[in-house]
Design a protein around this motif. Structure first.
Motif, mmCIF file in Angstrom:
data_model
loop_
_atom_site.group_PDB
_atom_site.id
_atom_site.type_symbol
_atom_site.label_atom_id
_atom_site.label_comp_id
_atom_site.label_asym_id
_atom_site.label_seq_id
_atom_site.Cartn_x
_atom_site.Cartn_y
_atom_site.Cartn_z
ATOM 1 N N TYR A 1 -22.688 7.466 8.842
ATOM 2 C CA TYR A 1 -21.499 8.325 8.902
ATOM 3 C C TYR A 1 -20.376 7.621 9.665
ATOM 4 O O TYR A 1 -20.589 7.055 10.732
ATOM 5 N N LYS A 2 -19.156 7.687 9.138
ATOM 6 C CA LYS A 2 -18.037 6.941 9.710
ATOM 7 C C LYS A 2 -17.061 7.809 10.503
ATOM 8 O O LYS A 2 -16.114 7.289 11.098
ATOM 9 N N GLY A 3 -17.257 9.115 10.516
ATOM 10 C CA GLY A 3 -16.349 9.988 11.252
ATOM 11 C C GLY A 3 -16.750 10.145 12.714
ATOM 12 O O GLY A 3 -17.588 9.409 13.241
ATOM 13 N N LEU A 4 -16.168 11.134 13.376
ATOM 14 C CA LEU A 4 -16.434 11.397 14.786
ATOM 15 C C LEU A 4 -17.847 11.937 14.963
ATOM 16 O O LEU A 4 -18.239 12.907 14.304
ATOM 17 N N LYS A 5 -18.600 11.337 15.868
ATOM 18 C CA LYS A 5 -19.968 11.779 16.175
ATOM 19 C C LYS A 5 -20.027 12.248 17.619
ATOM 20 O O LYS A 5 -19.653 11.501 18.538
ATOM 21 N N TRP B 1 -7.888 10.370 15.944
ATOM 22 C CA TRP B 1 -7.919 8.927 16.216
ATOM 23 C C TRP B 1 -8.968 8.209 15.373
ATOM 24 O O TRP B 1 -8.780 7.080 14.955
ATOM 25 N N GLN B 2 -10.066 8.924 15.089
ATOM 26 C CA GLN B 2 -11.214 8.300 14.428
ATOM 27 C C GLN B 2 -10.968 8.180 12.928
ATOM 28 O O GLN B 2 -11.250 9.092 12.166
ATOM 29 N N THR B 3 -10.419 7.060 12.496
ATOM 30 C CA THR B 3 -10.167 6.758 11.079
ATOM 31 C C THR B 3 -9.619 7.961 10.316
ATOM 32 O O THR B 3 -10.290 8.520 9.457
ATOM 33 N N PRO B 4 -8.389 8.396 10.611
ATOM 34 C CA PRO B 4 -7.812 9.561 9.932
ATOM 35 C C PRO B 4 -7.732 9.358 8.430
ATOM 36 O O PRO B 4 -7.479 8.268 7.941
ATOM 37 N N GLY B 5 -7.965 10.440 7.710
ATOM 38 C CA GLY B 5 -7.887 10.409 6.264
ATOM 39 C C GLY B 5 -9.130 9.880 5.588
ATOM 40 O O GLY B 5 -9.185 9.796 4.363
ATOM 41 N N LEU B 6 -10.156 9.522 6.382
ATOM 42 C CA LEU B 6 -11.376 8.949 5.800
ATOM 43 C C LEU B 6 -12.179 9.990 5.030
ATOM 44 O O LEU B 6 -12.884 9.667 4.090
ATOM 45 N N ILE B 7 -12.008 11.259 5.401
ATOM 46 C CA ILE B 7 -12.877 12.293 4.842
ATOM 47 C C ILE B 7 -12.039 13.351 4.123
ATOM 48 O O ILE B 7 -11.936 14.489 4.559
ATOM 49 N N PRO B 8 -11.390 13.021 3.030
ATOM 50 C CA PRO B 8 -10.467 13.953 2.373
ATOM 51 C C PRO B 8 -11.137 15.205 1.841
ATOM 52 O O PRO B 8 -10.486 16.222 1.666
ATOM 53 N N ALA B 9 -12.456 15.148 1.579
ATOM 54 C CA ALA B 9 -13.126 16.322 1.001
ATOM 55 C C ALA B 9 -13.495 17.362 2.035
ATOM 56 O O ALA B 9 -13.949 18.443 1.699
ATOM 57 N N ALA B 10 -13.315 17.065 3.307
ATOM 58 C CA ALA B 10 -13.789 17.968 4.359
ATOM 59 C C ALA B 10 -13.125 19.334 4.290
ATOM 60 O O ALA B 10 -13.731 20.338 4.626
#
Length: 440
Positions: free
Chosen positions: A78-82, A362-371
């Motif tokens: 997973y590449k988003g905020l953990k 801050w954590q790679t914005p726009g990485l998860i458009p389906a959220a």
């Protein structure tokens, strides 16, 4: 609105504090929370990229291998905020270090006091991880507030307590939980004072019955929470086990002096317990061992202080007999600690939201458009596993048997006659499988 997925262990929510901690996010967060029981193996179907952040709750205990391999792998990918909530950080601390790094947690909410965070989590080891101090629990929203409050001076039971005998490796703070019970119970018996003081596991009280018990007592006993003994790699536990095996006549006190005492680092982890907030909320007087209690409450102002050697027991119970004093003490504690709202779950979640909001952006914005499109659509196999609030053991049709918790979680639903039959079997299972599932 950002969507957050929270993994937790539903078998642990039979304890009010665990459930209230989890449920607070669904009640107060500005984010949209979804909950997934880690015991449900079907979560492997979930597409984590649909969420803006993933949370792992402390009900899943990292240092005791409670994170499955499949969840571990999904979190690594997973590449988003953990985000991690962690407690009992004195157990297998180095293993927790390793897992925090391997799974790539960006934000860790720790119950280590602020002044000790650099000791437990050295900055050179975690330069890219933000650690934020929180308490182990907060003022309960439910249970206490829903019951009629009788002034403590009018309650029939003088003093009550439910403690727990903890493994020797937890040091002085662990021993305090039984010691305070023993000295006060002996005093009450000798002076014919009404009391209900226990520290055996089978005497524990859960759910609404716990709140009812508090409301029946003029005063409750208490100690600081935590442990100032860190078993960094499990070596201390192993050494204690070796002594017990090869020197079976060695007493606990002998073992403590020989191997545990040298590991005590006073002031590192001792802090206020959620039970303190529960008692104050119910306007139950507190008789507490001397301590700091996170600087939130003061002796003589919010509680009656008991010396650890019991030398002032006469004074303590003299104060406890004074109805006007006790009513004033509990009312003052309620006004100072509860009413301002600083230690409410709402204030806690607001703090969490602020920390997460900054890092989500801050954590790679726009990485998860389906959220933004996550919904509880029962026709969607990826989402139908989730709930909008955490579930409790009574809501689970098929519950994983956890020997250390099973009897507690379902005991209120079993007739007493059947309990007597199965209790010896459950105790045998507890002794056989009691690996690290103690709560301090």
């Amino acid at each position: 609105m950002e969507s957050i997925l929270c993994f937790y262990n539903a078998s642990q929510t039979y304890t009010n504090n665990v459930y209230e901690h989890l449920n607070a996010f669904s009640k107060y967060s500005k984010f949209r929370y979804f909950y997934c029981d880690h015991d449900s193996s079907q979560y492997v179907q979930l597409d984590l990229s649909r969420f803006d952040a993933i949370v792992v709750h402390y009900s899943i205990r990292l240092p005791f291998d409670q994170v499955s391999e499949s969840l571990f792998n999904k979190l690594v990918e997973y590449k988003g905020l953990k985000v991690l909530y962690i407690q009992d950080e004195y157990d297998h601390t180095c293993k927790a270090w390793s897992l925090i790094r391997k799974m790539g947690f960006n934000l860790v909410f720790t119950v280590v006091p602020k002044h000790s965070i650099s000791y437990v989590y050295p900055s050179d080891e975690f330069s890219d991880v933000r650690f934020v101090n929180i308490l182990t629990g907060y003022v309960p929203d439910e249970g206490v507030g829903s019951m009629d409050t009788i002034p403590p001076s009018k309650r029939q039971m003088t003093v009550g307590y439910r403690g727990r005998s903890l493994p020797l490796r937890y040091g002085e703070l662990g021993k305090d939980k039984v010691n305070i019970a023993k000295i006060v119970k002996e005093y009450c018996q000798s002076n014919n004072i009404s009391h209900d003081i226990e520290w055996k596991e089978e005497k524990r009280i859960y759910g609404d019955d716990w709140y009812k018990f508090m409301f029946s007592c003029r005063a409750m006993l208490g100690t600081e929470s935590g442990s100032n003994v860190f078993d960094w790699d499990g070596a201390l536990e192993a050494r204690i086990a070796d002594i017990r095996q090869y020197r079976p006549k060695a007493t606990d006190e002998e073992i403590y002096r020989e191997v545990v005492k040298a590991c005590e680092v006073p002031g590192v982890m001792n802090q206020i317990s959620p039970r303190i907030f529960e008692a104050i909320s119910s306007r139950t007087a507190l008789i507490l061992y001397e301590g700091q209690y996170s600087g939130i409450i003061c002796p003589g102002v919010h509680f009656i202080e008991l010396k650890k050697d019991g030398s002032n027991l006469d004074e303590v119970f003299s104060l406890l007999k004074d109805g006007k004093y006790i009513d004033a003490l509990t009312e003052r504690a309620y006004k100072d600690v509860i009413l301002p709202g600083e230690y409410s779950y709402e204030a806690f979640v607001n703090k969490v939201d602020e920390e997460m909001k900054r890092l989500i952006r801050w954590q790679t914005p726009g990485l998860i458009p389906a959220a933004q499109n996550v919904q509880l659509d029962q026709t969607n196999k990826h989402i139908s596993l989730l709930t909008m609030t955490p579930i409790r053991p009574r809501d689970i049709l098929i519950m994983r048997i956890n020997p250390n918790r099973y009897s507690c979680a379902i005991s209120e639903y079993i007739p007493e006659g059947i309990k007597k039959i199965i209790r010896p079997i459950l105790r045998l299972l507890q002794r056989r499988y009691s690996v690290g599932n103690q709560s301090v």
